[in-house]
Design a protein around this motif. Sequence first.
Motif, PDB file in Angstrom:
ATOM      1  N   ARG A   1      10.314  21.000  -4.589  1.00  0.00           N
ATOM      2  CA  ARG A   1      11.660  21.436  -4.993  1.00  0.00           C
ATOM      3  C   ARG A   1      11.578  22.563  -6.013  1.00  0.00           C
ATOM      4  N   GLN A   2      10.649  22.466  -6.987  1.00  0.00           N
ATOM      5  CA  GLN A   2      10.492  23.513  -7.990  1.00  0.00           C
ATOM      6  C   GLN A   2      10.093  24.841  -7.347  1.00  0.00           C
TER       7      GLN A   2
ATOM      8  N   ARG B   1       0.839  -1.205   0.000  1.00  0.00           N
ATOM      9  CA  ARG B   1       0.000   0.000   0.000  1.00  0.00           C
ATOM     10  C   ARG B   1       0.867   1.246   0.000  1.00  0.00           C
ATOM     11  N   ILE B   2       1.972   1.199   0.726  1.00  0.00           N
ATOM     12  CA  ILE B   2       2.902   2.335   0.759  1.00  0.00           C
ATOM     13  C   ILE B   2       3.458   2.589  -0.642  1.00  0.00           C
ATOM     14  N   GLU B   3       3.779   1.528  -1.361  1.00  0.00           N
ATOM     15  CA  GLU B   3       4.314   1.677  -2.717  1.00  0.00           C
ATOM     16  C   GLU B   3       3.309   2.336  -3.658  1.00  0.00           C
ATOM     17  N   LEU B   4       2.015   2.132  -3.420  1.00  0.00           N
ATOM     18  CA  LEU B   4       1.002   2.801  -4.241  1.00  0.00           C
ATOM     19  C   LEU B   4       1.008   4.313  -4.021  1.00  0.00           C
ATOM     20  N   LEU B   5       1.472   4.734  -2.868  1.00  0.00           N
ATOM     21  CA  LEU B   5       1.521   6.158  -2.539  1.00  0.00           C
ATOM     22  C   LEU B   5       2.778   6.832  -3.093  1.00  0.00           C
ATOM     23  N   ARG B   6       3.807   6.055  -3.361  1.00  0.00           N
ATOM     24  CA  ARG B   6       5.096   6.611  -3.785  1.00  0.00           C
ATOM     25  C   ARG B   6       5.010   7.548  -4.991  1.00  0.00           C
ATOM     26  N   PRO B   7       4.323   7.191  -6.078  1.00  0.00           N
ATOM     27  CA  PRO B   7       4.309   8.096  -7.239  1.00  0.00           C
ATOM     28  C   PRO B   7       3.710   9.472  -6.930  1.00  0.00           C
ATOM     29  N   VAL B   8       2.667   9.500  -6.130  1.00  0.00           N
ATOM     30  CA  VAL B   8       2.033  10.769  -5.782  1.00  0.00           C
ATOM     31  C   VAL B   8       2.969  11.615  -4.931  1.00  0.00           C
TER      32      VAL B   8
ATOM     33  N   SER C   1       6.233  11.365  -4.825  1.00  0.00           N
ATOM     34  CA  SER C   1       7.374  11.770  -5.659  1.00  0.00           C
ATOM     35  C   SER C   1       7.040  13.019  -6.457  1.00  0.00           C
ATOM     36  N   GLU C   2       5.833  13.056  -7.000  1.00  0.00           N
ATOM     37  CA  GLU C   2       5.387  14.235  -7.746  1.00  0.00           C
ATOM     38  C   GLU C   2       5.285  15.451  -6.818  1.00  0.00           C
ATOM     39  N   ALA C   3       4.738  15.250  -5.624  1.00  0.00           N
ATOM     40  CA  ALA C   3       4.633  16.355  -4.667  1.00  0.00           C
ATOM     41  C   ALA C   3       6.026  16.850  -4.265  1.00  0.00           C
TER      42      ALA C   3
END
Length: 113
Positions: free
Chosen positions: A89-90, A73-80, A82-84
């Motif tokens: 950083r931007q 379940r944690i891995e499902l959250l990773r892409p979101v 990472s984008e945040a």
Amino acid sequence: MVEQLRRCVASGQLVAGQEMPSVREVASQLAVHPMTVSKAYSLLEAEGLLERRRGLAMRVAAQHQKAQPRAERIELLRPVLSEAAAQARQLELPAAAALKLFESILLQEGASS
């Protein structure tokens, strides 16, 4: 929609045998074209998340009896996240400020559920 359904199955909110609303119902609720919903359902069927039954509603596939392990379940959250993180950083925000904001949102949403 696809990601949301993946998360609902992963968390156990949707379980094996649970019927999905019809394509028309979902399209109407989300104000999207029915083909969009149909494609999403087909993608989830190809992944083994949903199963189609001729003449009946699609349902969550039999192998999804319970919530996935926490690590999955944690891995499902990773892409979101990472984008945040990339957006933070931007915007040149300090990590502590971004983490504080995330924690605040997480606790606020949890309190309202």
